[in-house]
Design a protein around this motif. Structure first.
Motif, mmCIF file in Angstrom:
data_model
loop_
_atom_site.group_PDB
_atom_site.id
_atom_site.type_symbol
_atom_site.label_atom_id
_atom_site.label_comp_id
_atom_site.label_asym_id
_atom_site.label_seq_id
_atom_site.Cartn_x
_atom_site.Cartn_y
_atom_site.Cartn_z
ATOM 1 N N VAL A 190 0.851 -1.183 0.000
ATOM 2 C CA VAL A 190 0.000 0.000 0.000
ATOM 3 C C VAL A 190 0.889 1.237 0.000
ATOM 4 O O VAL A 190 1.845 1.311 0.772
ATOM 5 C CB VAL A 190 -0.927 0.006 1.232
ATOM 6 C CG1 VAL A 190 -1.648 1.338 1.350
ATOM 7 C CG2 VAL A 190 -1.933 -1.121 1.136
ATOM 8 N N ASP A 191 0.587 2.168 -0.884
ATOM 9 C CA ASP A 191 1.375 3.396 -0.996
ATOM 10 C C ASP A 191 0.613 4.585 -0.426
ATOM 11 O O ASP A 191 -0.625 4.604 -0.434
ATOM 12 C CB ASP A 191 1.700 3.683 -2.465
ATOM 13 C CG ASP A 191 2.695 2.703 -3.045
ATOM 14 O OD1 ASP A 191 2.773 2.618 -4.281
ATOM 15 O OD2 ASP A 191 3.381 2.018 -2.258
ATOM 16 N N LEU A 192 1.345 5.567 0.021
ATOM 17 C CA LEU A 192 0.775 6.841 0.438
ATOM 18 C C LEU A 192 1.514 7.937 -0.326
ATOM 19 O O LEU A 192 2.678 8.233 -0.030
ATOM 20 C CB LEU A 192 0.904 7.052 1.949
ATOM 21 C CG LEU A 192 0.260 8.338 2.476
ATOM 22 C CD1 LEU A 192 -1.267 8.249 2.383
ATOM 23 C CD2 LEU A 192 0.690 8.613 3.912
ATOM 24 N N LEU A 193 0.844 8.503 -1.308
ATOM 25 C CA LEU A 193 1.408 9.619 -2.067
ATOM 26 C C LEU A 193 1.080 10.906 -1.340
ATOM 27 O O LEU A 193 -0.095 11.209 -1.114
ATOM 28 C CB LEU A 193 0.830 9.645 -3.487
ATOM 29 C CG LEU A 193 1.147 10.872 -4.335
ATOM 30 C CD1 LEU A 193 2.648 11.023 -4.540
ATOM 31 C CD2 LEU A 193 0.420 10.805 -5.670
ATOM 32 N N MET A 194 2.122 11.655 -0.989
ATOM 33 C CA MET A 194 1.931 12.889 -0.221
ATOM 34 C C MET A 194 2.388 14.074 -1.062
ATOM 35 O O MET A 194 3.572 14.187 -1.378
ATOM 36 C CB MET A 194 2.734 12.818 1.081
ATOM 37 C CG MET A 194 2.420 11.584 1.915
ATOM 38 S SD MET A 194 3.262 11.569 3.508
ATOM 39 C CE MET A 194 4.959 11.368 2.984
ATOM 40 N N ASN A 195 1.439 14.900 -1.451
ATOM 41 C CA ASN A 195 1.729 16.107 -2.231
ATOM 42 C C ASN A 195 1.547 17.354 -1.379
ATOM 43 O O ASN A 195 0.906 17.312 -0.328
ATOM 44 C CB ASN A 195 0.794 16.183 -3.439
ATOM 45 C CG ASN A 195 1.097 15.128 -4.479
ATOM 46 O OD1 ASN A 195 2.240 14.752 -4.699
ATOM 47 N ND2 ASN A 195 0.051 14.634 -5.140
ATOM 48 N N SER A 196 2.075 18.459 -1.879
ATOM 49 C CA SER A 196 1.927 19.758 -1.203
ATOM 50 C C SER A 196 2.256 19.648 0.279
ATOM 51 O O SER A 196 1.508 20.132 1.144
ATOM 52 C CB SER A 196 0.486 20.277 -1.389
ATOM 53 O OG SER A 196 0.156 20.385 -2.745
ATOM 54 N N LEU A 197 3.373 19.039 0.568
ATOM 55 C CA LEU A 197 3.742 18.800 1.962
ATOM 56 C C LEU A 197 4.003 20.110 2.694
ATOM 57 O O LEU A 197 4.501 21.089 2.112
ATOM 58 C CB LEU A 197 4.969 17.897 2.022
ATOM 59 C CG LEU A 197 4.663 16.412 1.783
ATOM 60 C CD1 LEU A 197 5.919 15.648 1.417
ATOM 61 C CD2 LEU A 197 4.005 15.810 3.024
ATOM 62 N N LYS A 198 3.648 20.104 3.973
ATOM 63 C CA LYS A 198 3.809 21.271 4.830
ATOM 64 C C LYS A 198 4.712 20.904 6.007
ATOM 65 O O LYS A 198 4.792 19.725 6.369
ATOM 66 C CB LYS A 198 2.445 21.711 5.383
ATOM 67 C CG LYS A 198 1.379 21.947 4.329
ATOM 68 C CD LYS A 198 0.031 22.240 4.970
ATOM 69 C CE LYS A 198 -1.054 22.423 3.939
ATOM 70 N NZ LYS A 198 -2.387 22.678 4.559
ATOM 71 N N PRO A 199 5.325 21.886 6.630
ATOM 72 C CA PRO A 199 6.156 21.574 7.812
ATOM 73 C C PRO A 199 5.390 20.820 8.885
ATOM 74 O O PRO A 199 5.969 19.958 9.569
ATOM 75 C CB PRO A 199 6.585 22.960 8.286
ATOM 76 C CG PRO A 199 6.630 23.781 7.036
ATOM 77 C CD PRO A 199 5.471 23.290 6.219
ATOM 78 N N GLU A 200 4.101 21.081 9.015
ATOM 79 C CA GLU A 200 3.313 20.385 10.039
ATOM 80 C C GLU A 200 3.048 18.923 9.695
ATOM 81 O O GLU A 200 2.495 18.176 10.503
ATOM 82 C CB GLU A 200 1.981 21.102 10.305
ATOM 83 C CG GLU A 200 1.177 21.422 9.064
ATOM 84 C CD GLU A 200 1.401 22.846 8.574
ATOM 85 O OE1 GLU A 200 2.574 23.292 8.542
ATOM 86 O OE2 GLU A 200 0.391 23.500 8.209
ATOM 87 N N ASP A 201 3.449 18.473 8.518
ATOM 88 C CA ASP A 201 3.366 17.053 8.175
ATOM 89 C C ASP A 201 4.571 16.276 8.694
ATOM 90 O O ASP A 201 4.608 15.046 8.590
ATOM 91 C CB ASP A 201 3.286 16.871 6.653
ATOM 92 C CG ASP A 201 2.001 17.411 6.063
ATOM 93 O OD1 ASP A 201 2.069 18.054 4.992
ATOM 94 O OD2 ASP A 201 0.926 17.197 6.661
ATOM 95 N N THR A 202 5.540 16.989 9.238
ATOM 96 C CA THR A 202 6.727 16.341 9.785
ATOM 97 C C THR A 202 6.352 15.424 10.937
ATOM 98 O O THR A 202 5.680 15.852 11.884
ATOM 99 C CB THR A 202 7.734 17.397 10.263
ATOM 100 O OG1 THR A 202 8.203 18.142 9.135
ATOM 101 C CG2 THR A 202 8.917 16.731 10.962
ATOM 102 N N ALA A 203 6.761 14.159 10.843
ATOM 103 C CA ALA A 203 6.409 13.167 11.861
ATOM 104 C C ALA A 203 7.059 11.840 11.496
ATOM 105 O O ALA A 203 7.623 11.682 10.413
ATOM 106 C CB ALA A 203 4.896 12.984 11.933
ATOM 107 N N ILE A 204 6.945 10.896 12.406
ATOM 108 C CA ILE A 204 7.240 9.509 12.075
ATOM 109 C C ILE A 204 5.936 8.901 11.569
ATOM 110 O O ILE A 204 4.894 9.012 12.224
ATOM 111 C CB ILE A 204 7.765 8.722 13.287
ATOM 112 C CG1 ILE A 204 9.083 9.328 13.765
ATOM 113 C CG2 ILE A 204 7.949 7.249 12.922
ATOM 114 C CD1 ILE A 204 9.627 8.711 15.019
ATOM 115 N N TYR A 205 6.004 8.291 10.406
ATOM 116 C CA TYR A 205 4.823 7.695 9.787
ATOM 117 C C TYR A 205 4.867 6.175 9.969
ATOM 118 O O TYR A 205 5.897 5.544 9.743
ATOM 119 C CB TYR A 205 4.766 8.048 8.302
ATOM 120 C CG TYR A 205 4.292 9.465 8.059
ATOM 121 C CD1 TYR A 205 5.093 10.559 8.390
ATOM 122 C CD2 TYR A 205 3.028 9.714 7.527
ATOM 123 C CE1 TYR A 205 4.647 11.856 8.198
ATOM 124 C CE2 TYR A 205 2.570 11.008 7.324
ATOM 125 C CZ TYR A 205 3.391 12.068 7.663
ATOM 126 O OH TYR A 205 2.936 13.358 7.467
#
Length: 127
Positions: free
Chosen positions: A78-93
């Motif tokens: 399963v993939d997670l495509l992440m576009n338009s990333l923001k600093p608040e997306d910073t995390a351990i996934y």
């Protein structure tokens, strides 16, 4: 023994894109796979999930329109495509699997309904 292995994390500038992948093995096909994240000092939160048999997808409001979860033909990845990333997306996934259908009643993006977890992978978005 269920094993979930995440890949594809890294560092990117704000507005950039990354794709995370989760490879699941060791058991019959899961009912649902989800992506979660945890930033320093914050609780783990659901990001997106996909029901394997129907391919129905679910997203947190904070990522709707920017992230896309999908499963590959073999249905073990399963993939997670992440576009338009923001600093608040910073995390351990983290990738997580529900093999028993608990997410049907317990919540598609609720960590407690997932029994199996990967090790996690760092995503850092700089401003």
């Amino acid at each position: 023994q269920v094993q979930l292995v995440e890949s594809g994390g890294g560092s990117v500038e704000s507005g950039g894109s990354l794709t995370l992948s989760c490879a699941a093995s060791g058991y019959s096909r899961s009912f649902a796979l989800g992506w979660f994240r945890q930033a320093p000092g914050k609780e783990r939160e659901g990001v997106a999930s996909i029901e394997r048999s129907t391919a129905n997808t679910y997203y947190a409001d904070s990522v709707k329109g920017r992230f896309t979860i999908s499963q590959k033909q073999d249905k073990n990845t399963v993939d997670l495509l992440m576009n338009s990333l923001k600093p608040e997306d910073t995390a351990i996934y983290y990738c997580a699997a529900d093999y028993f259908g608990h997410t049907l009643s317990g919540g598609r993006l609720t960590p407690e309904t997932y029994a199996y977890w990967g090790q996690g992978i760092q995503v850092t978005v700089s401003s």
